[in-house]
Design a protein around this motif. Structure first.
Motif, PDB file in Angstrom:
ATOM      1  N   ASN A 154       0.851  -1.182   0.000  1.00 42.34           N
ATOM      2  CA  ASN A 154       0.000   0.000   0.000  1.00 42.34           C
ATOM      3  C   ASN A 154       0.890   1.236   0.000  1.00 42.34           C
ATOM      4  O   ASN A 154       1.503   1.574   1.014  1.00 42.34           O
ATOM      5  CB  ASN A 154      -0.914  -0.013   1.226  1.00 42.34           C
ATOM      6  N   MET A 155       0.961   1.927  -1.131  1.00 42.19           N
ATOM      7  CA  MET A 155       1.855   3.074  -1.249  1.00 42.19           C
ATOM      8  C   MET A 155       1.468   4.209  -0.305  1.00 42.19           C
ATOM      9  O   MET A 155       2.333   4.891   0.255  1.00 42.19           O
ATOM     10  CB  MET A 155       1.873   3.574  -2.689  1.00 42.19           C
ATOM     11  N   GLU A 156       0.177   4.420  -0.113  1.00 39.72           N
ATOM     12  CA  GLU A 156      -0.251   5.494   0.782  1.00 39.72           C
ATOM     13  C   GLU A 156       0.199   5.222   2.214  1.00 39.72           C
ATOM     14  O   GLU A 156       0.559   6.148   2.943  1.00 39.72           O
ATOM     15  CB  GLU A 156      -1.773   5.674   0.711  1.00 39.72           C
ATOM     16  N   GLU A 157       0.186   3.967   2.634  1.00 42.05           N
ATOM     17  CA  GLU A 157       0.643   3.637   3.976  1.00 42.05           C
ATOM     18  C   GLU A 157       2.148   3.830   4.107  1.00 42.05           C
ATOM     19  O   GLU A 157       2.645   4.278   5.150  1.00 42.05           O
ATOM     20  CB  GLU A 157       0.263   2.201   4.341  1.00 42.05           C
ATOM     21  N   ILE A 158       2.884   3.518   3.062  1.00 41.53           N
ATOM     22  CA  ILE A 158       4.332   3.745   3.081  1.00 41.53           C
ATOM     23  C   ILE A 158       4.624   5.233   3.228  1.00 41.53           C
ATOM     24  O   ILE A 158       5.442   5.657   4.056  1.00 41.53           O
ATOM     25  CB  ILE A 158       4.980   3.159   1.815  1.00 41.53           C
ATOM     26  N   LYS A 159       3.949   6.061   2.453  1.00 36.99           N
ATOM     27  CA  LYS A 159       4.144   7.507   2.526  1.00 36.99           C
ATOM     28  C   LYS A 159       3.707   8.052   3.889  1.00 36.99           C
ATOM     29  O   LYS A 159       4.389   8.878   4.492  1.00 36.99           O
ATOM     30  CB  LYS A 159       3.371   8.195   1.400  1.00 36.99           C
ATOM     31  N   ARG A 160       2.560   7.588   4.376  1.00 36.81           N
ATOM     32  CA  ARG A 160       2.050   8.038   5.675  1.00 36.81           C
ATOM     33  C   ARG A 160       3.026   7.692   6.787  1.00 36.81           C
ATOM     34  O   ARG A 160       3.306   8.510   7.676  1.00 36.81           O
ATOM     35  CB  ARG A 160       0.689   7.385   5.949  1.00 36.81           C
ATOM     36  N   SER A 161       3.552   6.482   6.760  1.00 32.70           N
ATOM     37  CA  SER A 161       4.471   6.042   7.806  1.00 32.70           C
ATOM     38  C   SER A 161       5.768   6.849   7.782  1.00 32.70           C
ATOM     39  O   SER A 161       6.311   7.200   8.840  1.00 32.70           O
ATOM     40  CB  SER A 161       4.768   4.554   7.646  1.00 32.70           C
TER      41      SER A 161
END
Length: 216
Positions: A154-161
């Motif tokens: 999940n790219m959005e989770e990678i960016k969020r983290s």
């Protein structure tokens, strides 16, 4: 069995990231030199010319401006030769116009995959699982995420983290469930009676004495 587990042991959060030198699609690189002064997201994929991996690598490539804006370099890996990597980069570029400009490690001898626990025998002994390591500018592992071979990340989770870690470092705060940039953050619980009383008199938004949030 103990030796096998040691061989496949992954670095843990808080560990110093293991250093290595490898041939990549941008030339020979020493990881510690590449990491110096910036965050690095080191991620593995099972194999070149595979469908899920192509979507993931394309996703990382499309976010190059986001990662550059947040002082973060990318580095991919799979257990393939440099020639396979280059052919794959070329094929994706020809078909989609997306170029994988970040280095991709040619880990044909599985040295780096073993060093980072990317090979998990119960899943596969010859293909790396989908690992993600976030390593800070001091070379410390700050985040570890694993996906199986058949589930894309999940790219959005990678960016969020990544943003959560960087925000936490800057402001010395923690993040609640589902936190996104711009939302309130958690302030550490008081550890003395004096700091408890100070908190009660502060303008923090308090759910309870140990749980207080604020905007930054």
């Amino acid at each position: 069995m103990e030796n096998l587990e040691k061989e496949f042991r992954m670095p843990r959060i808080g560990d110093q990231a293991p250093d290595f030198e490898s041939v990549t699609t941008t030339g020979k690189l020493v990881f510690s030199e590449y990491n110096r002064g910036s965050w690095v997201i080191l991620f593995s994929h099972p194999a070149d010319f595979t469908p899920v991996c192509t979507t993931e690598m394309t996703g990382f490539a499309k976010e190059k401006e986001f990662f550059a804006a947040h002082n973060t370099k990318l580095m991919g890996l799979s257990i393939d030769s440099i020639h396979a990597h280059i052919a794959w980069v070329n094929a994706v570029y020809d078909k989609t116009g997306v170029l994988f400009e970040f280095p991709i490690i040619a880990d044909i001898d599985m040295k780096v995959a073993k060093l980072y626990g990317m090979l998990q025998p119960g899943e596969s002994e010859t293909a790396a699982v989908r690992a993600v390591f976030m390593i800070d500018p001091l070379g410390k592992v700050r985040f570890v995420m694993y996906y199986p071979l058949n589930v894309g990340r999940n790219m959005e989770e990678i960016k969020r983290s990544l943003l959560a870690l960087q925000t936490s470092d800057e402001y010395k705060v923690a993040m609640p469930l589902d936190w996104k940039p711009g939302e309130k953050v958690i302030i550490g619980a008081p550890k003395t009676v004096e700091s408890l009383l100070e908190r009660k008199e502060s303008d923090l938004e308090m759910v309870d004495w140990y749980l207080a949030v604020k905007s930054i």
